[in-house]
Design a protein around this motif. Structure first.
Motif, mmCIF file in Angstrom:
data_model
loop_
_atom_site.group_PDB
_atom_site.id
_atom_site.type_symbol
_atom_site.label_atom_id
_atom_site.label_comp_id
_atom_site.label_asym_id
_atom_site.label_seq_id
_atom_site.Cartn_x
_atom_site.Cartn_y
_atom_site.Cartn_z
ATOM 1 N N TYR A 24 10.534 -11.068 -0.764
ATOM 2 C CA TYR A 24 11.473 -9.954 -0.852
ATOM 3 C C TYR A 24 10.830 -8.792 -1.602
ATOM 4 O O TYR A 24 10.426 -8.938 -2.744
ATOM 5 C CB TYR A 24 12.758 -10.391 -1.560
ATOM 6 C CG TYR A 24 13.421 -11.543 -0.841
ATOM 7 C CD1 TYR A 24 14.077 -11.355 0.374
ATOM 8 C CD2 TYR A 24 13.353 -12.827 -1.351
ATOM 9 C CE1 TYR A 24 14.662 -12.412 1.042
ATOM 10 C CE2 TYR A 24 13.935 -13.899 -0.690
ATOM 11 C CZ TYR A 24 14.581 -13.679 0.506
ATOM 12 O OH TYR A 24 15.153 -14.732 1.168
ATOM 13 N N TRP A 26 11.471 -6.239 -3.569
ATOM 14 C CA TRP A 26 12.457 -5.612 -4.430
ATOM 15 C C TRP A 26 11.922 -4.343 -5.069
ATOM 16 O O TRP A 26 12.673 -3.465 -5.447
ATOM 17 C CB TRP A 26 12.904 -6.576 -5.517
ATOM 18 C CG TRP A 26 13.739 -7.700 -4.999
ATOM 19 C CD1 TRP A 26 14.270 -7.799 -3.743
ATOM 20 C CD2 TRP A 26 14.125 -8.872 -5.686
ATOM 21 N NE1 TRP A 26 14.963 -8.963 -3.621
ATOM 22 C CE2 TRP A 26 14.897 -9.646 -4.804
ATOM 23 C CE3 TRP A 26 13.895 -9.342 -6.958
ATOM 24 C CZ2 TRP A 26 15.448 -10.854 -5.162
ATOM 25 C CZ3 TRP A 26 14.445 -10.551 -7.308
ATOM 26 C CH2 TRP A 26 15.216 -11.294 -6.417
ATOM 27 N N SER A 30 5.921 -6.138 -5.688
ATOM 28 C CA SER A 30 6.488 -7.479 -5.851
ATOM 29 C C SER A 30 5.484 -8.568 -5.485
ATOM 30 O O SER A 30 5.490 -9.646 -6.069
ATOM 31 C CB SER A 30 7.781 -7.640 -5.057
ATOM 32 O OG SER A 30 7.539 -7.524 -3.678
#
Length: 184
Positions: A24, A26, A30
């Motif tokens: 993910y 974010w 990341s």
């Protein structure tokens, strides 16, 4: 529970944390955080083994959970890198198949009261998998290495070298431990 076993459990806990940062986006970097978590998890593998031997704290729990924690970490990295298209499905299957086969042989040996130590090929395989997976995790961050084609080639060579060592170590393991594969 002793410190080496706590470190093994910490590595198990770090697996989903690694996956969250890996899968993910974010924030901008990341995947670099995922790489850091992966590096820290791998460091706990070295540290728990070192402490267990140094302090004479080798336990049955550690003998079982340490390799399982390693397999969880490696599997998570391979599955994530496969899902993002950064590692070939062939490499993933080669490495995971070897791990399942070796685990089966270890279970058979344990049923007879035996523990199989890692060979030099197994240690080389582990080190190259760590190097290759770490490079793949870091280099998959397009912002860092955009426009540098040689980086992708280096990562691919490292990944395939890890796969080759995985095959060699698996064959070596099976040959040395064939007595546990008897179908009698």
């Amino acid at each position: 529970m002793n410190t080496p076993n706590k470190l093994t459990l910490l590595r198990v806990i770090m697996v989903p944390l690694f996956m969250v940062f890996m899968m993910y986006d974010w924030f901008a970097y990341s995947r670099l955080v995922a790489a850091l978590v992966f590096l820290l998890a791998f460091a706990t593998d070295w540290l728990d083994g070192y402490l267990a031997r140094r302090n004479n704290q080798v336990t049955n729990f550690g003998k079982i959970m340490d390799p399982l924690a390693d397999k969880m970490l490696t599997t998570a990295a391979l599955v994530c890198l496969n899902a993002t298209g950064d590692v070939s499905p062939w490499v993933t299957v080669i490495i995971l198949a070897r791990e399942f086969i070796v685990s089966g042989v270890r279970i058979a040996a344990a049923a007879e009261g035996n523990v199989i130590a890692a060979s030099i090929w197994g240690k080389a395989k582990t080190m190259w998998q760590f190097i290759a997976l770490t490079l793949a995790i870091i280099c998959a961050e397009e912002m860092l290495f955009a426009g540098i084609p040689v980086v992708g080639i280096v990562v691919d060579v490292c990944i395939w070298l890890a796969a080759a060592l995985t095959i060699i170590s698996g064959v070596d393991y099976l040959v040395k431990n064939a007595k546990y594969l008897s179908m009698k």
